[in-house]
Design an enzyme around this catalytic site. Structure first.
Site, mmCIF file in Angstrom:
data_model
loop_
_atom_site.group_PDB
_atom_site.id
_atom_site.type_symbol
_atom_site.label_atom_id
_atom_site.label_comp_id
_atom_site.label_asym_id
_atom_site.label_seq_id
_atom_site.Cartn_x
_atom_site.Cartn_y
_atom_site.Cartn_z
ATOM 1 N N GLU A 109 0.756 -1.398 0.562
ATOM 2 C CA GLU A 109 0.084 0.521 -0.329
ATOM 3 C C GLU A 109 1.405 1.638 0.061
ATOM 4 O O GLU A 109 2.097 1.498 0.586
ATOM 5 C CB GLU A 109 -0.862 0.108 0.945
ATOM 6 C CG GLU A 109 -0.410 -0.299 2.605
ATOM 7 C CD GLU A 109 -0.805 -0.156 3.516
ATOM 8 O OE1 GLU A 109 -2.218 -1.211 3.173
ATOM 9 O OE2 GLU A 109 -1.003 -0.489 4.703
ATOM 10 N N CYS A 122 3.263 8.413 1.382
ATOM 11 C CA CYS A 122 4.290 7.203 2.019
ATOM 12 C C CYS A 122 4.680 6.298 1.045
ATOM 13 O O CYS A 122 2.992 5.310 0.787
ATOM 14 C CB CYS A 122 2.915 7.171 3.697
ATOM 15 S SG CYS A 122 3.729 6.276 4.732
ATOM 16 N N CYS A 129 6.512 -6.812 6.722
ATOM 17 C CA CYS A 129 7.433 -6.754 7.146
ATOM 18 C C CYS A 129 8.499 -7.582 8.499
ATOM 19 O O CYS A 129 7.508 -8.316 8.920
ATOM 20 C CB CYS A 129 7.921 -5.355 8.160
ATOM 21 S SG CYS A 129 9.097 -4.307 9.388
ATOM 22 N N CYS A 133 7.806 -5.695 15.115
ATOM 23 C CA CYS A 133 7.149 -5.326 16.625
ATOM 24 C C CYS A 133 5.679 -5.296 16.623
ATOM 25 O O CYS A 133 4.737 -5.203 16.351
ATOM 26 C CB CYS A 133 7.365 -4.021 15.786
ATOM 27 S SG CYS A 133 8.399 -3.305 15.591
ATOM 28 N N CYS A 136 2.170 -3.362 16.350
ATOM 29 C CA CYS A 136 2.207 -3.112 14.648
ATOM 30 C C CYS A 136 1.649 -4.352 13.805
ATOM 31 O O CYS A 136 1.841 -5.391 13.496
ATOM 32 C CB CYS A 136 3.424 -2.947 13.508
ATOM 33 S SG CYS A 136 3.533 -2.751 12.020
ATOM 34 N N GLY A 184 6.746 -2.277 5.874
ATOM 35 C CA GLY A 184 8.495 -2.925 6.005
ATOM 36 C C GLY A 184 9.796 -1.999 6.754
ATOM 37 O O GLY A 184 9.275 -0.456 6.863
ATOM 38 N N GLU A 185 10.884 -2.013 6.635
ATOM 39 C CA GLU A 185 11.992 -1.556 6.967
ATOM 40 C C GLU A 185 13.138 -1.290 6.267
ATOM 41 O O GLU A 185 13.773 -2.063 5.617
ATOM 42 C CB GLU A 185 12.773 -2.817 8.082
ATOM 43 C CG GLU A 185 14.268 -2.279 8.045
ATOM 44 C CD GLU A 185 14.846 -0.369 9.081
ATOM 45 O OE1 GLU A 185 13.504 -0.241 10.074
ATOM 46 O OE2 GLU A 185 15.493 -0.124 8.744
ATOM 47 N N SER A 218 13.087 5.839 7.089
ATOM 48 C CA SER A 218 13.215 5.520 8.920
ATOM 49 C C SER A 218 13.350 4.230 8.652
ATOM 50 O O SER A 218 13.565 3.116 7.649
ATOM 51 C CB SER A 218 11.328 5.588 8.929
ATOM 52 O OG SER A 218 10.886 4.475 8.381
ATOM 53 N N SER A 241 12.212 5.050 14.400
ATOM 54 C CA SER A 241 11.215 4.766 15.100
ATOM 55 C C SER A 241 12.100 3.985 16.644
ATOM 56 O O SER A 241 12.644 2.792 16.787
ATOM 57 C CB SER A 241 11.105 3.752 14.206
ATOM 58 O OG SER A 241 10.580 3.984 13.357
ATOM 59 N N LEU A 242 12.018 5.054 17.215
ATOM 60 C CA LEU A 242 12.851 4.407 18.615
ATOM 61 C C LEU A 242 11.565 3.922 20.034
ATOM 62 O O LEU A 242 11.971 2.909 20.588
ATOM 63 C CB LEU A 242 13.311 5.608 19.804
ATOM 64 C CG LEU A 242 14.144 5.503 20.751
ATOM 65 C CD1 LEU A 242 15.381 4.646 20.467
ATOM 66 C CD2 LEU A 242 14.926 6.839 21.663
ATOM 67 N N HIS A 243 10.537 4.435 19.938
ATOM 68 C CA HIS A 243 9.409 3.857 21.140
ATOM 69 C C HIS A 243 9.557 3.621 22.413
ATOM 70 O O HIS A 243 9.238 3.460 23.097
ATOM 71 C CB HIS A 243 8.882 2.553 20.214
ATOM 72 C CG HIS A 243 8.510 3.034 18.973
ATOM 73 N ND1 HIS A 243 7.921 4.320 17.834
ATOM 74 C CD2 HIS A 243 8.203 2.034 17.392
ATOM 75 C CE1 HIS A 243 7.467 4.017 16.966
ATOM 76 N NE2 HIS A 243 8.141 2.992 16.336
ATOM 77 N N ASN A 317 -2.347 4.449 16.367
ATOM 78 C CA ASN A 317 -3.570 3.928 15.908
ATOM 79 C C ASN A 317 -3.934 2.105 16.436
ATOM 80 O O ASN A 317 -2.942 1.579 15.262
ATOM 81 C CB ASN A 317 -3.513 4.314 14.445
ATOM 82 C CG ASN A 317 -4.995 3.746 13.939
ATOM 83 O OD1 ASN A 317 -5.907 3.966 14.312
ATOM 84 N ND2 ASN A 317 -5.054 3.764 12.388
ATOM 85 N N CYS A 360 0.161 1.936 9.475
ATOM 86 C CA CYS A 360 0.957 0.491 8.557
ATOM 87 C C CYS A 360 0.423 -0.639 8.550
ATOM 88 O O CYS A 360 0.168 -1.734 9.395
ATOM 89 C CB CYS A 360 2.535 1.000 8.445
ATOM 90 S SG CYS A 360 3.328 -0.495 9.546
HETATM 91 S S1 SF4 Z 1 6.535 -0.979 12.979
HETATM 92 FE FE1 SF4 Z 1 7.418 -0.780 11.566
HETATM 93 S S2 SF4 Z 1 9.540 -1.889 11.636
HETATM 94 FE FE2 SF4 Z 1 7.408 -2.981 13.114
HETATM 95 S S3 SF4 Z 1 6.273 -4.493 12.588
HETATM 96 FE FE3 SF4 Z 1 5.787 -2.404 11.627
HETATM 97 S S4 SF4 Z 1 6.944 -2.232 9.576
HETATM 98 FE FE4 SF4 Z 1 7.871 -3.068 10.504
#
Ligand code: SF4
Length: 368
Positions: A109, A122, A129, A133, A136, A184-185, A218, A241-243, A317, A360
């Protein structure tokens, strides 16, 4: 030699190779590919002009090329890479999300977001991915495969064409910003993402002629790939993407942290900032009662104080059926205040596209 990211995160077995496309190739490789099918090398420049300059990828639009040659050139260099499954609009049509089906049935997407002063796209760099995480949707579904350079570029070429042709509310416009924050990364698909950045930023007709400064890549923190990216000499923005500011929590929220710690990730980010001259964006999804405590805001502030950084807080989200949810408004406000106390610039990200499964990966996940 594979990139540092690819050494660790290889595409899954059985992934089918996408067809070769003009946007995978450098200008020299395009000339060679055209010569291979018995056409004059200058046709490569004509094709580039059509694809990148005029955003015209259909042979019937190439009126300066003899009709007999168009089919051969199209087959060899501009095969159909993907088709639209559907578009979904929201935010009074200022946001348009597109779900694509790739040649092998894989779904990805992209999202176009129109703001008063800019249009941001985007894009996805992988189908799925592999970073896992837990909060996600994309991470839950795992990695299908890496996208090719052309599969990345074509999302953007199509977005630029839709904008030019007035298909997005607000009248015709030009694409100003691109963020690699879809599925994805990006740094785990290093070579192809780099190829896409070259195609996007090369001046027309060899590329789209978009400013490097308008591109954001990112990463969850693949440290060797971050160093390699710094050495490319680009002026793209890097977003990390620290979080979580502490390894204990980050090991669970961003599992790759068990490989490269917060300290190592931030050191690589500061090196990128020094080399590129760009402020690094620190992405932090605020998750209720998980990472939004005052002491974590304070720790984050101390880590970032005096650095070339900007914090982007993202109200989470929630994905369907997930226990993770967005922070309370008062906790979010307190988090912002704590960072500002340390003099760290911070904004709360506008959560475009929430009503269309905007986090995402959710749109593709809902099709599975
Ligand atoms: S947050 Fe980003 S890096 Fe983590 S699983 Fe989702 S898409 Fe992959």
């Amino acid at each position: 030699m594979p990139s540092p990211g690819e050494l660790t995160f290889v595409a899954p077995r059985g992934a089918k190779k996408p067809p070769r496309h003009l946007a995978d190739l450098t200008p020299q490789e395009r000339r060679e590919a055209v010569a291979e099918i018995g056409e004059k090398p200058f046709r490569a420049k004509q094709l580039s002009q059509h694809y990148f300059g005029r955003l015209a990828h259909r042979p019937e639009e190439w009126t300066d090329i003899p009709a007999a040659a168009r089919g051969r050139l199209s087959e060899a260099l501009l095969p159909e890479l993907m088709s639209v499954v559907r578009h979904i609009s929201c935010d009074d049509d200022a946001t348009r999300k597109t779900l694509w089906r790739l040649h092998d049935g894989t779904l990805v997407e992209s999202v176009l977001m129109r703001y008063p002063d800019r249009v941001t796209m985007c894009v996805s760099s992988q189908a799925g991915c592999g970073m896992n995480c837990p909060f996600c949707a994309t991470g839950q579904a795992g990695l299908d495969r890496n996208l090719s350079t052309a599969e990345i570029v074509h999302q953007i070429v199509d977005g630029a064409r839709a904008l030019r042709d007035g298909e997005v509310a607000g009248g015709p416009a030009r694409l100003s910003n691109i963020v690699f924050m879809g599925m994805g990364e990006p740094l785990a698909n290093y070579k192809r993402v780099l190829g896409a950045i070259r195609r996007l930023t090369d001046p027309a007709p060899e590329g789209l002629g978009i400013s490097q400064r308008g591109i954001t890549v990112s990463t969850v923190g693949l440290v060797p790939a971050m160093h390699r990216f710094a050495d490319e000499g680009l002026s793209c923005r890097l977003a990390v993407s620290l979080h979580a500011p502490d390894d204990e929590l980050r090991n669970t929220l961003v599992p790759v942290n068990t490989r490269w710690t917060v300290r190592e990730v931030l050191d690589a980010a500061w090196r990128y900032a020094d080399v590129s001259g760009r402020r690094v964006s620190i992405e932090y999804a605020l998750i209720r009662d998980i990472n939004d405590q005052g002491w974590r805001a304070d720790l984050l502030g101390r880590l970032l104080k005096g650095r070339r950084a900007h914090v982007n807080l993202i109200p989470l989200n929630p994905t369907p059926g997930s226990k993770w949810t967005a922070s309370r408004p008062e906790d979010e406000a307190e988090f912002v205040r704590a960072l500002e106390t340390h003099g760290v610039p911070v904004t709360v990200r506008d959560t475009r596209g929430q009503e269309i499964d905007g986090a995402c990966g959710q749109l593709a996940a809902s099709q599975r």
